[in-house]
Design a protein around this motif. Sequence first.
Motif, PDB file in Angstrom:
ATOM      1  N   ASP A  10      -9.891 -90.641 -10.917  1.00  0.00           N
ATOM      2  CA  ASP A  10     -10.043 -89.760 -12.074  1.00  0.00           C
ATOM      3  C   ASP A  10      -9.669 -88.327 -11.723  1.00  0.00           C
ATOM      4  O   ASP A  10      -9.016 -87.634 -12.517  1.00  0.00           O
ATOM      5  CB  ASP A  10     -11.467 -89.833 -12.619  1.00  0.00           C
ATOM      6  CG  ASP A  10     -11.794 -91.202 -13.193  1.00  0.00           C
ATOM      7  OD1 ASP A  10     -10.865 -91.990 -13.459  1.00  0.00           O
ATOM      8  OD2 ASP A  10     -12.996 -91.483 -13.382  1.00  0.00           O
ATOM      9  N   ARG A  26     -14.919 -91.440 -16.834  1.00  0.00           N
ATOM     10  CA  ARG A  26     -13.935 -92.368 -17.395  1.00  0.00           C
ATOM     11  C   ARG A  26     -14.539 -92.873 -18.689  1.00  0.00           C
ATOM     12  O   ARG A  26     -15.504 -93.630 -18.684  1.00  0.00           O
ATOM     13  CB  ARG A  26     -13.686 -93.491 -16.393  1.00  0.00           C
ATOM     14  CG  ARG A  26     -12.787 -94.616 -16.836  1.00  0.00           C
ATOM     15  CD  ARG A  26     -11.363 -94.261 -17.030  1.00  0.00           C
ATOM     16  NE  ARG A  26     -10.693 -93.760 -15.844  1.00  0.00           N
ATOM     17  CZ  ARG A  26      -9.391 -93.738 -15.693  1.00  0.00           C
ATOM     18  NH1 ARG A  26      -8.606 -94.209 -16.659  1.00  0.00           N
ATOM     19  NH2 ARG A  26      -8.840 -93.232 -14.616  1.00  0.00           N
ATOM     20  N   ASP A  30     -10.467 -97.135 -20.661  1.00  0.00           N
ATOM     21  CA  ASP A  30      -9.465 -97.482 -19.654  1.00  0.00           C
ATOM     22  C   ASP A  30      -8.400 -96.411 -19.504  1.00  0.00           C
ATOM     23  O   ASP A  30      -7.894 -96.182 -18.416  1.00  0.00           O
ATOM     24  CB  ASP A  30      -8.795 -98.819 -20.000  1.00  0.00           C
ATOM     25  CG  ASP A  30      -9.714-100.003 -19.771  1.00  0.00           C
ATOM     26  OD1 ASP A  30     -10.736 -99.853 -19.054  1.00  0.00           O
ATOM     27  OD2 ASP A  30      -9.408-101.082 -20.299  1.00  0.00           O
ATOM     28  N   VAL A  48      -9.792 -89.973 -19.586  1.00  0.00           N
ATOM     29  CA  VAL A  48     -10.629 -89.318 -18.584  1.00  0.00           C
ATOM     30  C   VAL A  48     -11.116 -87.991 -19.145  1.00  0.00           C
ATOM     31  O   VAL A  48     -10.324 -87.198 -19.665  1.00  0.00           O
ATOM     32  CB  VAL A  48      -9.854 -89.079 -17.269  1.00  0.00           C
ATOM     33  CG1 VAL A  48     -10.717 -88.329 -16.261  1.00  0.00           C
ATOM     34  CG2 VAL A  48      -9.372 -90.394 -16.673  1.00  0.00           C
TER      35      VAL A  48
END
Length: 123
Positions: free
Chosen positions: A7, A75, A78, A81
């Motif tokens: 991330d 997150r 999927d 972020v």
Amino acid sequence: MNSTPVDDKVLRGVLDRWKAAVHAHEPARVAAEFTEDAIFQGLHPYTVGRQGVADYYASQPLGMTAEYRILETRRLADNVVLGYLSVDFSFTDRPALTVSLSVLVKQSPDGDQISHYQVSRLN
């Protein structure tokens, strides 16, 4: 910090390009780091879309720079972020301004981009 290396890498990829464009005072290049429908809230009224981002950064003074520090990441999905950062904007003619910044970065095979940008002054 609640963060993962993956991330952090996603955020740094987009934010390093954003920072380079800010330092070069290239508003169109800054705006290219945002989705076409991005919600953008700087220290002026919010806008939606790349043109508003470009207009905002075109109004910033020459020589302005930005240094950021990632404080938190999450997150959210999927391909999304969340980043919470501290950013120091420095100027040639006045003291630096420290702000808090939240961004949502949307990942895509065509490239990661900012879909939401929210600045806050906490002091």
